[in-house]
Design a protein around this motif. Structure first.
Motif, PDB file in Angstrom:
ATOM      1  N   VAL A   1      96.360  74.422  76.170  1.00 51.44           N
ATOM      2  CA  VAL A   1      97.702  75.283  76.018  1.00 51.44           C
ATOM      3  C   VAL A   1      97.882  76.705  76.784  1.00 51.44           C
ATOM      4  CG1 VAL A   1      99.242  76.229  74.406  1.00 51.44           C
ATOM      5  CG2 VAL A   1      98.015  73.832  73.691  1.00 51.44           C
ATOM      6  N   LEU A   2      98.860  76.708  77.580  1.00 55.12           N
ATOM      7  CA  LEU A   2      99.059  78.021  78.208  1.00 55.12           C
ATOM      8  C   LEU A   2     100.194  78.770  77.441  1.00 55.12           C
ATOM      9  CD1 LEU A   2      98.390  80.005  80.717  1.00 55.12           C
ATOM     10  CD2 LEU A   2      99.962  79.002  82.024  1.00 55.12           C
TER      11      LEU A   2
ATOM     12  N   ALA B   1      95.144  81.474  85.261  1.00 53.96           N
ATOM     13  CA  ALA B   1      95.052  81.048  83.833  1.00 53.96           C
ATOM     14  C   ALA B   1      94.739  79.571  83.622  1.00 53.96           C
ATOM     15  CB  ALA B   1      96.317  81.659  83.241  1.00 53.96           C
ATOM     16  N   LEU B   2      95.169  79.009  84.923  1.00 51.54           N
ATOM     17  CA  LEU B   2      95.006  77.235  84.793  1.00 51.54           C
ATOM     18  C   LEU B   2      93.777  76.890  85.205  1.00 51.54           C
ATOM     19  CD1 LEU B   2      98.552  76.443  85.792  1.00 51.54           C
ATOM     20  CD2 LEU B   2      97.693  76.509  83.497  1.00 51.54           C
ATOM     21  N   ILE B   3      92.992  77.609  85.776  1.00 42.80           N
ATOM     22  CA  ILE B   3      91.651  77.119  86.639  1.00 42.80           C
ATOM     23  C   ILE B   3      90.647  76.410  85.708  1.00 42.80           C
ATOM     24  CG2 ILE B   3      90.511  79.371  86.614  1.00 42.80           C
ATOM     25  CD1 ILE B   3      90.588  77.163  89.667  1.00 42.80           C
ATOM     26  N   ASN B   4      90.589  77.140  84.255  1.00 43.62           N
ATOM     27  CA  ASN B   4      89.692  76.385  83.422  1.00 43.62           C
ATOM     28  C   ASN B   4      90.305  75.308  82.542  1.00 43.62           C
ATOM     29  OD1 ASN B   4      87.074  77.581  84.064  1.00 43.62           O
ATOM     30  ND2 ASN B   4      87.942  79.452  82.999  1.00 43.62           N
TER      31      ASN B   4
ATOM     32  N   ALA C   1      89.913  84.300  70.314  1.00 41.47           N
ATOM     33  CA  ALA C   1      90.611  83.697  71.768  1.00 41.47           C
ATOM     34  C   ALA C   1      89.420  82.920  72.414  1.00 41.47           C
ATOM     35  CB  ALA C   1      91.351  84.744  72.315  1.00 41.47           C
ATOM     36  N   TYR C   2      88.276  83.613  72.832  1.00 40.26           N
ATOM     37  CA  TYR C   2      87.219  83.130  73.594  1.00 40.26           C
ATOM     38  C   TYR C   2      86.684  81.864  73.214  1.00 40.26           C
ATOM     39  CZ  TYR C   2      84.088  85.520  70.365  1.00 40.26           C
ATOM     40  OH  TYR C   2      83.436  85.977  69.362  1.00 40.26           O
ATOM     41  N   GLY C   3      87.171  81.466  71.983  1.00 39.02           N
ATOM     42  CA  GLY C   3      86.345  80.214  71.278  1.00 39.02           C
ATOM     43  C   GLY C   3      87.456  79.090  71.383  1.00 39.02           C
ATOM     44  N   ARG C   4      88.643  79.443  71.751  1.00 41.37           N
ATOM     45  CA  ARG C   4      89.600  78.193  72.036  1.00 41.37           C
ATOM     46  C   ARG C   4      89.833  78.019  73.345  1.00 41.37           C
ATOM     47  NH1 ARG C   4      94.238  80.214  67.711  1.00 41.37           N
ATOM     48  NH2 ARG C   4      92.817  81.126  65.991  1.00 41.37           N
ATOM     49  N   ASN C   5      90.315  76.631  73.562  1.00 38.41           N
ATOM     50  CA  ASN C   5      90.568  76.198  74.878  1.00 38.41           C
ATOM     51  C   ASN C   5      92.053  76.520  75.279  1.00 38.41           C
ATOM     52  OD1 ASN C   5      90.426  75.059  77.597  1.00 38.41           O
ATOM     53  ND2 ASN C   5      90.639  73.055  76.854  1.00 38.41           N
ATOM     54  N   THR C   6      92.429  77.854  74.992  1.00 37.56           N
ATOM     55  CA  THR C   6      93.797  78.256  75.357  1.00 37.56           C
ATOM     56  C   THR C   6      93.685  79.368  76.275  1.00 37.56           C
ATOM     57  OG1 THR C   6      93.962  79.713  73.662  1.00 37.56           O
ATOM     58  CG2 THR C   6      94.674  77.301  73.308  1.00 37.56           C
ATOM     59  N   ASN C   7      94.703  79.821  76.892  1.00 35.51           N
ATOM     60  CA  ASN C   7      95.110  80.895  77.909  1.00 35.51           C
ATOM     61  C   ASN C   7      96.199  81.691  77.690  1.00 35.51           C
ATOM     62  OD1 ASN C   7      93.788  82.837  79.579  1.00 35.51           O
ATOM     63  ND2 ASN C   7      93.131  81.541  81.032  1.00 35.51           N
TER      64      ASN C   7
ATOM     65  N   PHE D   1      91.340  84.812  95.952  1.00 33.98           N
ATOM     66  CA  PHE D   1      90.418  83.782  95.884  1.00 33.98           C
ATOM     67  C   PHE D   1      89.614  84.238  94.606  1.00 33.98           C
ATOM     68  CE2 PHE D   1      86.275  81.718  95.943  1.00 33.98           C
ATOM     69  CZ  PHE D   1      86.640  80.457  96.427  1.00 33.98           C
ATOM     70  N   ASN D   2      89.070  85.633  94.701  1.00 32.92           N
ATOM     71  CA  ASN D   2      88.150  85.767  93.586  1.00 32.92           C
ATOM     72  C   ASN D   2      88.814  86.189  92.024  1.00 32.92           C
ATOM     73  OD1 ASN D   2      85.359  85.997  94.713  1.00 32.92           O
ATOM     74  ND2 ASN D   2      86.617  87.254  96.176  1.00 32.92           N
ATOM     75  N   ASN D   3      90.151  86.422  92.222  1.00 35.08           N
ATOM     76  CA  ASN D   3      90.986  86.469  91.132  1.00 35.08           C
ATOM     77  C   ASN D   3      90.896  85.527  90.505  1.00 35.08           C
ATOM     78  OD1 ASN D   3      92.616  89.288  89.970  1.00 35.08           O
ATOM     79  ND2 ASN D   3      92.130  89.475  92.202  1.00 35.08           N
ATOM     80  N   ILE D   4      91.241  84.094  91.073  1.00 33.65           N
ATOM     81  CA  ILE D   4      91.454  82.723  90.550  1.00 33.65           C
ATOM     82  C   ILE D   4      90.283  82.445  90.161  1.00 33.65           C
ATOM     83  CG2 ILE D   4      92.097  80.501  90.992  1.00 33.65           C
ATOM     84  CD1 ILE D   4      94.202  81.671  93.011  1.00 33.65           C
ATOM     85  N   ALA D   5      89.092  82.542  91.157  1.00 31.52           N
ATOM     86  CA  ALA D   5      87.555  82.216  90.850  1.00 31.52           C
ATOM     87  C   ALA D   5      87.139  82.582  89.472  1.00 31.52           C
ATOM     88  CB  ALA D   5      86.778  82.233  91.857  1.00 31.52           C
ATOM     89  N   TYR D   6      87.514  83.857  89.029  1.00 26.18           N
ATOM     90  CA  TYR D   6      86.834  84.709  88.070  1.00 26.18           C
ATOM     91  C   TYR D   6      86.207  83.864  86.850  1.00 26.18           C
ATOM     92  CZ  TYR D   6      85.847  88.347  84.807  1.00 26.18           C
ATOM     93  OH  TYR D   6      84.820  89.324  83.811  1.00 26.18           O
ATOM     94  N   GLY D   7      87.173  83.121  86.077  1.00 29.93           N
ATOM     95  CA  GLY D   7      86.981  82.324  84.894  1.00 29.93           C
ATOM     96  C   GLY D   7      85.772  81.317  85.293  1.00 29.93           C
ATOM     97  N   LEU D   8      85.830  80.891  86.534  1.00 27.96           N
ATOM     98  CA  LEU D   8      84.913  79.701  86.787  1.00 27.96           C
ATOM     99  C   LEU D   8      83.364  80.338  87.029  1.00 27.96           C
ATOM    100  CD1 LEU D   8      86.851  77.445  89.429  1.00 27.96           C
ATOM    101  CD2 LEU D   8      86.345  77.185  86.995  1.00 27.96           C
ATOM    102  N   LYS D   9      83.163  81.530  87.464  1.00 27.51           N
ATOM    103  CA  LYS D   9      82.262  82.428  87.849  1.00 27.51           C
ATOM    104  C   LYS D   9      81.566  82.751  86.583  1.00 27.51           C
ATOM    105  CE  LYS D   9      83.472  84.015  92.493  1.00 27.51           C
ATOM    106  NZ  LYS D   9      83.694  85.237  93.309  1.00 27.51           N
ATOM    107  N   VAL D  10      82.487  83.176  85.584  1.00 21.15           N
ATOM    108  CA  VAL D  10      81.956  83.556  84.326  1.00 21.15           C
ATOM    109  C   VAL D  10      81.116  82.229  83.682  1.00 21.15           C
ATOM    110  CG1 VAL D  10      82.649  83.990  81.834  1.00 21.15           C
ATOM    111  CG2 VAL D  10      83.544  85.471  83.872  1.00 21.15           C
ATOM    112  N   ARG D  11      81.804  81.194  83.877  1.00 17.50           N
ATOM    113  CA  ARG D  11      80.881  79.919  83.380  1.00 17.50           C
ATOM    114  C   ARG D  11      79.787  79.417  84.297  1.00 17.50           C
ATOM    115  NH1 ARG D  11      85.846  76.193  80.618  1.00 17.50           N
ATOM    116  NH2 ARG D  11      86.741  77.717  79.254  1.00 17.50           N
ATOM    117  N   LYS D  12      79.607  80.175  85.375  1.00 11.64           N
ATOM    118  CA  LYS D  12      78.591  79.736  86.270  1.00 11.64           C
ATOM    119  C   LYS D  12      78.606  78.418  86.876  1.00 11.64           C
ATOM    120  CE  LYS D  12      75.377  82.740  83.778  1.00 11.64           C
ATOM    121  NZ  LYS D  12      75.579  83.928  84.535  1.00 11.64           N
TER     122      LYS D  12
END
Length: 375
Positions: A160-161, A153-156, A78-84, A99-110
């Motif tokens: 496909v969702l 789920a959509l922030i990144n 899953a982590y290697g696919r552009n799906t969520n 805010f931080n719940n939604i931002a989590y995926g962006l923070k992981v990607r720095k």
């Protein structure tokens, strides 16, 4: 962020998944176009969630392939696919605000802080929670929590969702509201959503196309109207909407009509195009939707006219549903549009009902074919 339906976003080719010798998904081929909202529908244990997990990389197929934007991703986790994926349990982080719940995926990607702020605000506007960025998760309603999960789920920007019955824990009115909201978000975001549900009305209300599953197989894949009006077999007919299913014996075919017998009733029907011919003397199922049966004076113009005794009358505001005893252990249900002042029938009344050959579908008793809509 809007977009139309485009090329194939994700597909499976003859995928098979087994668990301890049991086949959970059995040679399923499915194509979902970019920008579509597709629902996977079926009873518990039919394989729909397993298929969703195969699409998302949480499970890997034993046979067959999964393709994302034309690239074979079989074996890629899953982590290697552009799906969520959004699950029934939303798994929001309770110690973080919205805010931080939604931002989590962006923070992981720095992602840079300025871009995080801009993109999270865009997502909050999309899900209509613009003023909720610092709200604690514990202070959200069920519908607000759903929207935060969708935004996260959509922030990144996944290709496909995937959604695994995310609305099933909500009460009826909130569920209906979230159906409309989820479809709006999908349309405005312009993404591809695949939604698992066992609720036929939910699938009909939200979907561009529906895949009906049973025992690990994809029985039929088409638009809501195709599946409702031209079901591939008796199971699909009964699972999608309300219908009378009669076991009938084939008599003779003449002038584009097939005469069948159900108990003491002799009826003219039209076989469904694209399905195998059913030979004379063999057994089949006759599907007649409740609303296709006309009642009272409206039945006089029908080819098939029958008289039954009302055993139940259920008032539904804009319609009345009658249950009729037709004799010979046959019952039929008819849904009649109702306006104040129209005739109403009570249990014990005799009632004429009727339908034309094109209103009754002659179907195989079990799925002997697999039919896809044109892609």
């Amino acid at each position: 962020m809007s977009g139309g339906v485009g090329p194939i976003a994700i597909e499976t080719r003859d995928v098979i998944k087994r668990y301890a010798g049991n086949t959970a998904v059995n040679q399923v081929s499915l194509q979902v176009k970019r920008g579509e909202f597709v629902s996977l529908l079926g009873p518990s244990g039919c394989g729909k969630t397993t298929l969703l997990r195969l699409l998302g990389g949480l499970e890997q197929p034993d046979e067959g392939a999964v393709l994302l934007s034309g690239q074979d991703v079989s074996g890629i986790p899953a982590y290697g696919r552009n799906t969520n994926m959004i699950f029934q349990q939303l798994a929001l982080f309770p110690h973080m605000d919205v805010f931080n719940n939604i931002a989590y995926g962006l923070k992981v990607r720095k992602t840079p802080k300025s871009e995080i702020k801009r993109r999270v605000q865009d997502m909050l506007e999309l899900v209509q929670l613009g003023d909720y960025s610092r709200r604690a998760i514990s202070r959200l309603s069920g519908g607000q929590a759903q929207r935060v999960a969708i935004a996260r789920a959509l922030i990144n920007k996944p290709e496909v969702l995937l959604l695994d019955e995310p609305l099933s824990a909500l009460d009826m009115q909130l569920r209906l509201d979230m159906q409309r909201e989820l479809k709006r978000i999908q349309r405005e975001f312009g993404g591809t959503f695949i939604f698992v549900t066992h609720d036929q009305n939910e699938a009909m209300n939200m979907s561009d196309r529906i895949g009906v599953m049973r025992d690990g197989k994809l029985l039929q894949y088409g638009t809501p109207d195709e599946i409702y009006e031209r079901p591939v077999d008796s199971f699909v007919a009964k699972f999608i909407g309300d219908t009378n299913l009669l076991q009938v014996k084939m008599l003779v075919e003449e002038e584009g009509r097939v005469w069948v017998q159900a108990g003491g009733l002799k009826l003219a029907v039209r076989p469904q195009e694209g399905l195998p011919a059913i030979s004379a003397g063999s057994k089949a199922s006759l599907s007649i939707r409740y609303e296709y049966l006309r009642t009272g004076e409206a039945a006089n113009s029908c080819v098939n006219r029958l008289e039954g005794i009302v055993t139940e009358s259920v008032y539904g505001g804009a319609s009345i549903r009658y249950t009729l005893d037709m004799g010979g252990h046959i019952q039929l249900q008819a849904s009649s549009l109702y306006q104040r002042g129209d005739a109403r029938y009570a249990p014990g009344d005799s009632l004429l009902i009727g339908f034309n050959p094109e209103d009754g579908l002659l179907l195989p008793n079990e799925a002997s074919v697999h039919r896809e809509s044109s892609l």
